[in-house]
Structure formats: structure tokens, C-alpha cells
Motif scaffolding. Structure first.
Motif, mmCIF file in Angstrom:
data_model
loop_
_atom_site.group_PDB
_atom_site.id
_atom_site.type_symbol
_atom_site.label_atom_id
_atom_site.label_comp_id
_atom_site.label_asym_id
_atom_site.label_seq_id
_atom_site.Cartn_x
_atom_site.Cartn_y
_atom_site.Cartn_z
ATOM 1 N N TYR A 1 5.149 5.650 13.125
ATOM 2 C CA TYR A 1 5.194 6.592 12.024
ATOM 3 C C TYR A 1 4.309 6.099 10.885
ATOM 4 C CZ TYR A 1 9.328 8.715 14.141
ATOM 5 O OH TYR A 1 10.190 9.344 14.991
ATOM 6 N N CYS A 2 3.906 7.012 10.017
ATOM 7 C CA CYS A 2 3.279 6.625 8.765
ATOM 8 C C CYS A 2 4.164 7.176 7.660
ATOM 9 C CB CYS A 2 1.850 7.136 8.662
ATOM 10 S SG CYS A 2 1.649 8.895 8.949
ATOM 11 N N CYS A 3 4.351 6.389 6.607
ATOM 12 C CA CYS A 3 5.294 6.756 5.550
ATOM 13 C C CYS A 3 4.724 6.489 4.167
ATOM 14 C CB CYS A 3 6.587 5.960 5.691
ATOM 15 S SG CYS A 3 7.473 6.230 7.242
ATOM 16 N N CYS A 4 5.145 7.302 3.206
ATOM 17 C CA CYS A 4 4.817 7.090 1.806
ATOM 18 C C CYS A 4 5.864 6.139 1.233
ATOM 19 C CB CYS A 4 4.869 8.401 1.035
ATOM 20 S SG CYS A 4 3.724 9.655 1.642
ATOM 21 N N VAL A 5 5.405 5.049 0.595
ATOM 22 C CA VAL A 5 6.344 4.056 0.093
ATOM 23 C C VAL A 5 6.071 3.701 -1.366
ATOM 24 C CG1 VAL A 5 6.626 3.051 2.399
ATOM 25 C CG2 VAL A 5 5.023 2.012 0.788
ATOM 26 N N ASP A 6 7.078 3.130 -1.983
ATOM 27 C CA ASP A 6 6.989 2.611 -3.341
ATOM 28 C C ASP A 6 6.113 1.357 -3.317
ATOM 29 O OD1 ASP A 6 8.072 0.571 -5.451
ATOM 30 O OD2 ASP A 6 8.792 2.532 -6.151
ATOM 31 N N MET A 7 5.143 1.274 -4.200
ATOM 32 C CA MET A 7 4.205 0.143 -4.185
ATOM 33 C C MET A 7 4.862 -1.185 -4.555
ATOM 34 S SD MET A 7 0.617 1.660 -5.662
ATOM 35 C CE MET A 7 -0.298 0.160 -5.254
ATOM 36 N N VAL A 8 5.967 -1.152 -5.294
ATOM 37 C CA VAL A 8 6.624 -2.392 -5.714
ATOM 38 C C VAL A 8 7.612 -2.885 -4.668
ATOM 39 C CG1 VAL A 8 8.106 -3.469 -7.456
ATOM 40 C CG2 VAL A 8 6.315 -1.867 -8.154
ATOM 41 N N GLY B 1 -0.293 6.015 18.021
ATOM 42 C CA GLY B 1 0.355 4.891 17.362
ATOM 43 C C GLY B 1 -0.575 3.773 16.990
ATOM 44 N N SER B 2 -1.880 3.907 17.286
ATOM 45 C CA SER B 2 -2.800 2.814 16.955
ATOM 46 C C SER B 2 -3.274 2.892 15.508
ATOM 47 C CB SER B 2 -4.005 2.838 17.899
ATOM 48 O OG SER B 2 -4.707 4.051 17.765
ATOM 49 N N GLY B 3 -2.724 3.793 14.754
ATOM 50 C CA GLY B 3 -3.070 3.915 13.342
ATOM 51 C C GLY B 3 -3.535 5.311 13.020
ATOM 52 N N GLY B 4 -3.829 5.512 11.769
ATOM 53 C CA GLY B 4 -4.252 6.825 11.320
ATOM 54 C C GLY B 4 -3.052 7.664 10.951
ATOM 55 N N CYS B 5 -3.248 8.529 9.975
ATOM 56 C CA CYS B 5 -2.119 9.310 9.497
ATOM 57 C C CYS B 5 -2.616 10.642 8.977
ATOM 58 C CB CYS B 5 -1.424 8.522 8.391
ATOM 59 S SG CYS B 5 0.086 9.278 7.793
ATOM 60 N N GLY B 6 -1.965 11.718 9.361
ATOM 61 C CA GLY B 6 -2.337 13.024 8.869
ATOM 62 C C GLY B 6 -1.699 13.327 7.522
ATOM 63 N N LYS B 7 -0.949 12.385 7.010
ATOM 64 C CA LYS B 7 -0.203 12.547 5.769
ATOM 65 C C LYS B 7 -0.986 11.947 4.616
ATOM 66 C CE LYS B 7 4.528 11.758 4.530
ATOM 67 N NZ LYS B 7 4.678 13.165 4.504
ATOM 68 N N SER B 8 -0.890 12.524 3.450
ATOM 69 C CA SER B 8 -1.504 11.941 2.260
ATOM 70 C C SER B 8 -0.395 11.501 1.315
ATOM 71 C CB SER B 8 -2.398 12.955 1.550
ATOM 72 O OG SER B 8 -2.834 12.427 0.324
ATOM 73 N N CYS B 9 -0.473 10.286 0.854
ATOM 74 C CA CYS B 9 0.540 9.755 -0.059
ATOM 75 C C CYS B 9 -0.073 9.394 -1.406
ATOM 76 C CB CYS B 9 1.203 8.526 0.562
ATOM 77 S SG CYS B 9 2.085 8.863 2.097
ATOM 78 N N GLN C 1 9.245 11.941 4.013
ATOM 79 C CA GLN C 1 8.169 11.042 3.591
ATOM 80 C C GLN C 1 7.469 10.337 4.752
ATOM 81 O OE1 GLN C 1 7.019 11.152 0.677
ATOM 82 N NE2 GLN C 1 8.655 12.176 -0.408
ATOM 83 N N CYS C 2 7.881 10.606 5.972
ATOM 84 C CA CYS C 2 7.257 9.978 7.144
ATOM 85 C C CYS C 2 6.826 11.051 8.143
ATOM 86 C CB CYS C 2 8.233 9.033 7.844
ATOM 87 S SG CYS C 2 8.745 7.621 6.839
ATOM 88 N N ASP D 1 0.864 -1.167 0.000
ATOM 89 C CA ASP D 1 0.000 0.000 0.000
ATOM 90 C C ASP D 1 0.907 1.225 0.000
ATOM 91 O OD1 ASP D 1 -1.893 2.057 0.657
ATOM 92 O OD2 ASP D 1 -3.205 0.472 1.414
ATOM 93 N N TRP D 2 0.567 2.243 -0.770
ATOM 94 C CA TRP D 2 1.433 3.423 -0.889
ATOM 95 C C TRP D 2 1.539 4.203 0.408
ATOM 96 C CZ3 TRP D 2 -3.138 2.726 -3.574
ATOM 97 C CH2 TRP D 2 -4.228 3.492 -3.149
ATOM 98 N N LEU D 3 0.602 4.008 1.337
ATOM 99 C CA LEU D 3 0.674 4.638 2.659
ATOM 100 C C LEU D 3 0.779 3.540 3.706
ATOM 101 C CD1 LEU D 3 0.472 7.010 4.663
ATOM 102 C CD2 LEU D 3 -2.009 6.767 4.547
ATOM 103 N N GLN D 4 1.905 3.483 4.390
ATOM 104 C CA GLN D 4 2.096 2.538 5.486
ATOM 105 C C GLN D 4 1.819 3.291 6.783
ATOM 106 O OE1 GLN D 4 2.893 -0.847 5.147
ATOM 107 N NE2 GLN D 4 2.588 -0.488 2.960
ATOM 108 N N GLU D 5 0.715 2.939 7.458
ATOM 109 C CA GLU D 5 0.280 3.716 8.623
ATOM 110 C C GLU D 5 0.944 3.346 9.929
ATOM 111 O OE1 GLU D 5 -3.856 4.334 9.163
ATOM 112 O OE2 GLU D 5 -4.219 4.740 7.063
#
Length: 195
Positions: A135-142, A162-170, A154-155, A118-122
């Protein structure tokens, strides 16, 4: 504390009770024995290892992280399973228990159960400064690697302690061709299940 892990399994034996801060509460938890170091793991400048007989090193990971074999880099499901099998999840349900390398919550999230990330790892493993949140990070899908290998930009800290959720959009890192491919495969599978 420093742990020595080879192929996802702790090398030290025996356990001890240690205090652990979870928010404002301090609880005792059973952990592997401490590996003694002369100056402390966080002050190390060099690292030297040797092996005997059949053991050989193909990759070394240093720091507070979840790592899986490079051979699984392009297989999110394989990486996810590898983390779970080598995790602190109870041995009765397939983990290593107290000698596991990390919690299963830090296993990678796969896009719709496919081999792609998933492009957003929460829920990425925290570093020593995160105080128990993730942390939540934007990642390469491959590959699942942080975009541009840039954790700083990117994070960001996860929401809800820490239970999930992210204010970041990837969303800009979502790959339309991969999404279309996975959706088409899902549709084919759904069609084959219809009676």
C-alpha cells in the motif's frame, strides 16, 4: 500462520518449508515453525499474555504489520534502522534472516535522510487481503502515523505489483516549515563540505 515476536525477534525455534504465491508463481520458502492455535489467529477475540522475571510489556502490536518502539516515533532514521536490524535481511549484513519480522522494503521512507517521515510512504506492509502487493499511505511527517489514523481513506494499493509507485497524491500533507528546515540544514551541510 501466526508468529510470536518479542522486541522484534521471533520467539519460536526451527524452520519449515511453506508455499508462497508471488503473482501467479508458487515458490517454496523457509519460514519459522508454525505456532499452533486452537481456532486460528484470524478468529481470535481475546489475547492474554503473561511474562516472568525481567520481561515486561510496554506495547503490543497485533496483525500483519511493521512496528517499531514508540520511543522512535519522532525519529524516522531510528525507526528505519530498527526495522532493518529486525528484518529478514541476511544476518551477515545486519538483519535477523529467516527469523526477522519483515522485509526491509517496508522500512519507513525518511524525507531527504532527515528524522522526518516523507509525507507519502510508497511501500507500506500489505494486509492479508493485498495478495503480496503493498500500500501507499499519506502520513504525518513528524510521527509517521497515517493521517487521521485512517487507513481506509489515506491508503491505496501501490502500483507496479508492489515494487513502488503510487497513484495517490499526499502533497497536501507536506509541512512547508519542516521542508524548509531540512533544506536549510542540507544547505549548511553542503557548505561545510566545500573546500
Amino acid at each position: 500462520m501466526m508468529s510470536w515476536i518479542y522486541n522484534g525477534q521471533a520467539l519460536q525455534e526451527g524452520t519449515r518449508m511453506t508455499p508462497f504465491r508471488h503473482g501467479t508463481a508458487i515458490v517454496e520458502r523457509e519460514r519459522p515453525m508454525k505456532v499452533a492455535t486452537k481456532y486460528g489467529a484470524d478468529k481470535a477475540k481475546t489475547f492474554k499474555i503473561t511474562s516472568t522475571k525481567a520481561a515486561k510489556f510496554t506495547r503490543v502490536t497485533w496483525g500483519q504489520c511493521v512496528s517499531w518502539p514508540v520511543s522512535l516515533r519522532k525519529d524516522c532514521q531510528g525507526a528505519r534502522k530498527w526495522v532493518q536490524v529486525h528484518s529478514k535481511m541476511a544476518e551477515a549484513v545486519g538483519g535477523l534472516g529467516k527469523f526477522g519480522s519483515d522485509m526491509t522494503v517496508f522500512a519507513p521512507t525518511c524525507f531527504l535522510g532527515s528524522k522526518y517521515y516523507d509525507w507519502l510512504q510508497e511501500s507500506v506492509h500489505p494486509d492479508r487481503l493485498s495478495q503480496g502487493t503493498s500500500y501507499c499511505c499519506c502520513v504525518d511527517m513528524v510521527t509517521g502515523i497515517t493521517i487521521d489514523n485512517d487507513d481506509v481513506n489515506q491508503c491505496s494499493m501501490s502500483l507496479d505489483g508492489g515494487s513502488g509507485g503510487c497513484g495517490k497524491s499526499c502533497m497536501q500533507y507536506a509541512v512547508p516549515s519542516i521542508i524548509e528546515k531540512v533544506m536549510a540544514e542540507q544547505d549548511e551541510m553542503d557548505d561545510s563540505l566545500l573546500l
